[in-house]
Design a protein around this motif. Structure first.
Motif, PDB file in Angstrom:
ATOM      1  N   LEU A  32     -24.392 -12.464 -21.707  1.00  0.00           N
ATOM      2  CA  LEU A  32     -24.156 -13.306 -22.866  1.00  0.00           C
ATOM      3  C   LEU A  32     -23.084 -14.336 -22.735  1.00  0.00           C
ATOM      4  N   SER A 178     -26.438 -12.165 -28.038  1.00  0.00           N
ATOM      5  CA  SER A 178     -25.620 -11.096 -28.601  1.00  0.00           C
ATOM      6  C   SER A 178     -26.104 -10.720 -29.989  1.00  0.00           C
ATOM      7  N   SER A 179     -25.758  -9.501 -30.415  1.00  0.00           N
ATOM      8  CA  SER A 179     -26.289  -8.960 -31.669  1.00  0.00           C
ATOM      9  C   SER A 179     -25.523  -9.435 -32.889  1.00  0.00           C
ATOM     10  N   ILE A 206     -18.019  -8.282 -28.141  1.00  0.00           N
ATOM     11  CA  ILE A 206     -19.346  -8.859 -27.944  1.00  0.00           C
ATOM     12  C   ILE A 206     -20.315  -7.717 -27.736  1.00  0.00           C
ATOM     13  N   THR A 207     -21.357  -7.678 -28.540  1.00  0.00           N
ATOM     14  CA  THR A 207     -22.269  -6.534 -28.536  1.00  0.00           C
ATOM     15  C   THR A 207     -23.700  -6.971 -28.277  1.00  0.00           C
ATOM     16  N   ALA A 208     -24.495  -6.016 -27.787  1.00  0.00           N
ATOM     17  CA  ALA A 208     -25.940  -6.174 -27.675  1.00  0.00           C
ATOM     18  C   ALA A 208     -26.546  -4.864 -28.156  1.00  0.00           C
TER      19      ALA A 208
END
Length: 279
Positions: A32, A178-179, A206-208
């Motif tokens: 990302l 990213s989510s 930072i998330t997925a």
């Protein structure tokens, strides 16, 4: 705990659990929000990162390259290398370093270029070449200036006077991988008519899906822009990453294609201009 401490403090247990899940998920979740060029632009391991403020160093992505070049170094390439003090961030363990060096045509001065950093809303809609899908896609799906880190209300773009005030600025950015949107902090380290130094780092994780790929402070970037002649500016972006980068594997192209999108935006070049600079 102050903001810098919150930005850099991370639980070791969370990192261990995340490392396991990242190894399972990352092949299916594109890398990302970081940075971009393609495979032809970087070379085999050898020289180390050399930002324009460093002395006595050579690099395959030294400032200021013409034509532009980019390079990725993994931990195995870096040895005990650490960014020079002029990079401007606290030391941390490094798993991945990217550098993009180039030049671009521009008849204006530092104020106009600084305004491009401050115009957070203009970053929305930046496009990049998806190395995996082999097509142009929208990279940044939302971008706005924020009132502050603690109070994340949207606000108009930062003014030039604000950017030169020496305070920290916060903006929110969402990308197509990213989510959740990510809050970033921006610091203007130098703002002269012929030279800019701007620092940007992630404040929120930072998330997925439901997994954290990068914790607060795990991505740190410094941008150097300098006038090198009449109507010509040099550009160098150095980004260091921690933790999640060590399991990214072969996602180098995905990082690098985002770097070229950012470079093009700041240089005033259409971000989806052909060719995409990837094979």
């Amino acid at each position: 705990m102050d903001l810098d401490a919150r930005t850099l403090a991370v639980s070791g247990g969370q990192r261990a659990r995340r490392g396991f899940w990242l190894g399972v998920l990352l092949p299916a979740v594109m890398a990302l929000a970081a940075v971009g060029f393609g495979v032809p632009a970087f070379a085999a391991a050898g020289s180390l990162p050399a930002p324009p403020c460093a002395t006595g160093a050579a690099s395959d992505a030294a400032a200021f390259a013409d034509p532009p070049k980019a390079r990725i170094w993994h931990s195995r390439d870096l040895g005990d290398w650490r960014p020079p003090a002029c990079f401007g961030w606290p030391p941390m363990d490094l798993n991945l370093v990217t550098a993009l060096s180039g030049t671009f045509a521009f008849d204006g001065g530092g104020d106009e270029l600084l305004a491009r950093f401050g115009a957070a809303s203009d970053w929305k809609g930046i496009r990049y070449w998806s190395a995996s899908d082999r097509r142009w896609e929208t990279f940044i799906t939302d971008s706005t200036a924020l009132e502050g880190f603690e109070h994340q209300q949207r606000r108009p773009d930062f003014t030039l006077a604000e950017l030169k005030s020496g305070t920290d600025f916060y903006f929110l950015r969402a990308d197509n991988r990213s989510s959740k949107p990510v809050v970033y902090r921006m610091q203007v380290a130098e703002a002269g008519p012929d030279r800019l130094v701007v620092k940007i780092g992630n404040v929120s994780p930072i998330t997925a899906l439901v997994f954290t790929l990068f914790d607060s402070g795990d991505i740190q970037s410094t941008y150097f822009l300098e006038k090198i002649g009449p109507g010509r500016w040099g550009y160098y972006a150095l980004t260091v990453m921690h933790e999640g980068a060590m399991v990214i594997g072969n996602q180098d192209e995905s990082y690098l294609t985002r770097t070229i999108a950012i470079f093009r935006h700041l240089a005033g070049i259409p971000t989806d201009q052909e060719p995409p600079l990837v094979p």
